[in-house]
Design a protein around this motif. Structure first.
Motif, PDB file in Angstrom:
ATOM      1  N   TYR A  35      10.362 -50.988   3.212  1.00  0.00           N
ATOM      2  CA  TYR A  35      10.672 -52.376   3.543  1.00  0.00           C
ATOM      3  C   TYR A  35      10.658 -53.194   2.268  1.00  0.00           C
ATOM      4  CZ  TYR A  35      10.141 -57.154   5.203  1.00  0.00           C
ATOM      5  OH  TYR A  35      10.307 -58.506   5.411  1.00  0.00           O
ATOM      6  N   ILE A  36      11.750 -53.944   2.032  1.00  0.00           N
ATOM      7  CA  ILE A  36      11.857 -54.839   0.886  1.00  0.00           C
ATOM      8  C   ILE A  36      12.057 -56.246   1.445  1.00  0.00           C
ATOM      9  CG2 ILE A  36      13.000 -55.322  -1.302  1.00  0.00           C
ATOM     10  CD1 ILE A  36      11.821 -52.426  -1.020  1.00  0.00           C
ATOM     11  N   GLY A  54       8.183 -44.705   2.620  1.00  0.00           N
ATOM     12  CA  GLY A  54       7.153 -45.519   3.244  1.00  0.00           C
ATOM     13  C   GLY A  54       6.573 -46.623   2.389  1.00  0.00           C
ATOM     14  N   VAL A  55       7.190 -46.930   1.254  1.00  0.00           N
ATOM     15  CA  VAL A  55       6.712 -48.012   0.380  1.00  0.00           C
ATOM     16  C   VAL A  55       7.164 -49.350   0.954  1.00  0.00           C
ATOM     17  CG1 VAL A  55       7.010 -49.068  -1.911  1.00  0.00           C
ATOM     18  CG2 VAL A  55       6.667 -46.595  -1.701  1.00  0.00           C
ATOM     19  N   ASN A  56       6.317 -50.375   0.832  1.00  0.00           N
ATOM     20  CA  ASN A  56       6.786 -51.723   1.126  1.00  0.00           C
ATOM     21  C   ASN A  56       6.545 -52.626  -0.065  1.00  0.00           C
ATOM     22  OD1 ASN A  56       4.277 -53.590   1.830  1.00  0.00           O
ATOM     23  ND2 ASN A  56       3.902 -51.625   2.832  1.00  0.00           N
ATOM     24  N   LYS A 153      -3.341 -48.053   8.334  1.00  0.00           N
ATOM     25  CA  LYS A 153      -2.852 -48.624   9.589  1.00  0.00           C
ATOM     26  C   LYS A 153      -1.947 -49.812   9.327  1.00  0.00           C
ATOM     27  CE  LYS A 153      -2.916 -48.659  14.096  1.00  0.00           C
ATOM     28  NZ  LYS A 153      -2.256 -47.582  14.844  1.00  0.00           N
ATOM     29  N   GLY A 154      -2.343 -50.667   8.380  1.00  0.00           N
ATOM     30  CA  GLY A 154      -1.505 -51.802   8.030  1.00  0.00           C
ATOM     31  C   GLY A 154      -0.167 -51.378   7.447  1.00  0.00           C
ATOM     32  N   GLN A 160       7.155 -49.252  10.183  1.00  0.00           N
ATOM     33  CA  GLN A 160       7.913 -49.451  11.424  1.00  0.00           C
ATOM     34  C   GLN A 160       8.858 -50.650  11.303  1.00  0.00           C
ATOM     35  OE1 GLN A 160       8.278 -47.729  14.297  1.00  0.00           O
ATOM     36  NE2 GLN A 160       9.710 -49.315  14.935  1.00  0.00           N
ATOM     37  N   LEU A 161       8.516 -51.588  10.416  1.00  0.00           N
ATOM     38  CA  LEU A 161       9.283 -52.824  10.302  1.00  0.00           C
ATOM     39  C   LEU A 161      10.762 -52.619   9.961  1.00  0.00           C
ATOM     40  CD1 LEU A 161       9.069 -55.885  10.534  1.00  0.00           C
ATOM     41  CD2 LEU A 161       8.274 -55.951   8.159  1.00  0.00           C
TER      42      LEU A 161
END
Length: 198
Positions: A35-36, A54-56, A153-154, A160-161
Motif C-alpha cells: 500500500y502506497i 506486504g510493505v506499506n 496485526k496492524g 488487506q487495504l
C-alpha cells in the motif's frame, strides 16, 4: 501517479495499490499486497528502490537516496505517516513510526520498532528486535513477542487495504448532510495499550 525516468518504468504488482496522489518514479519495484498512501513519494531516479511483499508506505512519506545507492524495504516493513527513508534499508516486519527520519546507509534489523519522530543517523546499524526512540535514536530495549504480534496485526490491516481500495475507493462529490442511517465502522484493531491490558 507512476512516472518513467531515464527509461526506467516502475514495476507494481497488480495486487498492490498506489494512491493516485502518490508519486512513484523510475527504478522502483513494488511487490505483492503493498500500500502506497496519498502524498507518498518513492523516487527511484538515482538508484533502485525495492519494496518486498506486504510493505506499506503511508501518507506523505518520502523514500529516496543519494545517487548510485539502491535500497530495500523488506517484507512487511511498515512505514508510518510522514516518515523519511533516505538511503536506508529496512528489515523484515519492522515498524517505522510517524515522522521518523532514517538516514543514508542505516540498517534497521528485522522486527525492530522505531518510535515516532526518531532520528536515525547515517550508517547506524540497529540489530533485529530492537526498540528505538529519540533524537538521536537510541536502543532502549528489545521488542517483546507481544509487541511484534501487535505490530504484525496492524500491518495485516495495511496488507488487506490494497484489495479494499481496488474494490471500493472512488472519487465522489461530498454529501451535504449527514445521512440518518450513517453506518458505524467496524472495530478492527486494538491499540497497544488495549493489547497489553488483556
Amino acid at each position: 501517479m507512476i512516472y518513467e525516468f531515464q527509461g526506467f518504468i516502475p514495476v507494481v504488482h497488480e495486487s498492490s495499490f498506489v494512491h493516485p496522489l502518490a508519486a512513484v518514479t523510475g527504478n522502483v519495484i513494488i511487490g505483492r499486497n503493498c500500500y502506497i498512501g496519498p502524498g507518498a513519494a518513492i523516487r527511484g531516479d538515482w538508484g533502485q528502490i525495492i519494496l518486498e511483499d506486504g510493505v506499506n508506505v503511508q501518507e506523505n512519506c518520502t523514500v529516496h537516496m543519494f545517487p548510485g545507492k539502491s535500497i530495500t524495504l523488506k517484507e512487511s516493513a511498515h512505514v508510518g505517516h510522514g516518515a523519511i527513508i533516505h538511503g536506508a534499508n529496512l528489515g523484515r516486519n519492522c515498524l517505522i513510526g510517524m515522522n521518523t527520519v532514517i538516514m543514508d546507509d542505516a540498517e534497521i534489523g528485522d522486527e525492530c520498532i522505531v518510535g515516532a519522530m526518531a532520528f536515525v543517523k547515517a550508517e547506524t546499524i540497529i540489530p533485529k528486535r530492537s526498540l528505538v526512540v529519540g533524537n538521536p535514536a537510541k536502543i532502549i530495549k528489545q521488542v517483546s513477542d507481544e509487541m511484534i504480534a501487535w505490530k504484525t496485526k496492524g500491518t495485516e490491516l495495511y496488507q488487506q487495504l490494497p484489495a479494499d481500495c481496488h474494490k471500493t475507493l472512488k472519487e465522489v462529490e461530498p454529501l451535504r448532510e449527514v445521512p440518518e442511517d450513517l453506518p458505524t465502522q467496524e472495530e478492527a484493531y486494538k491499540t497497544l495499550r488495549e493489547t497489553f491490558k488483556n
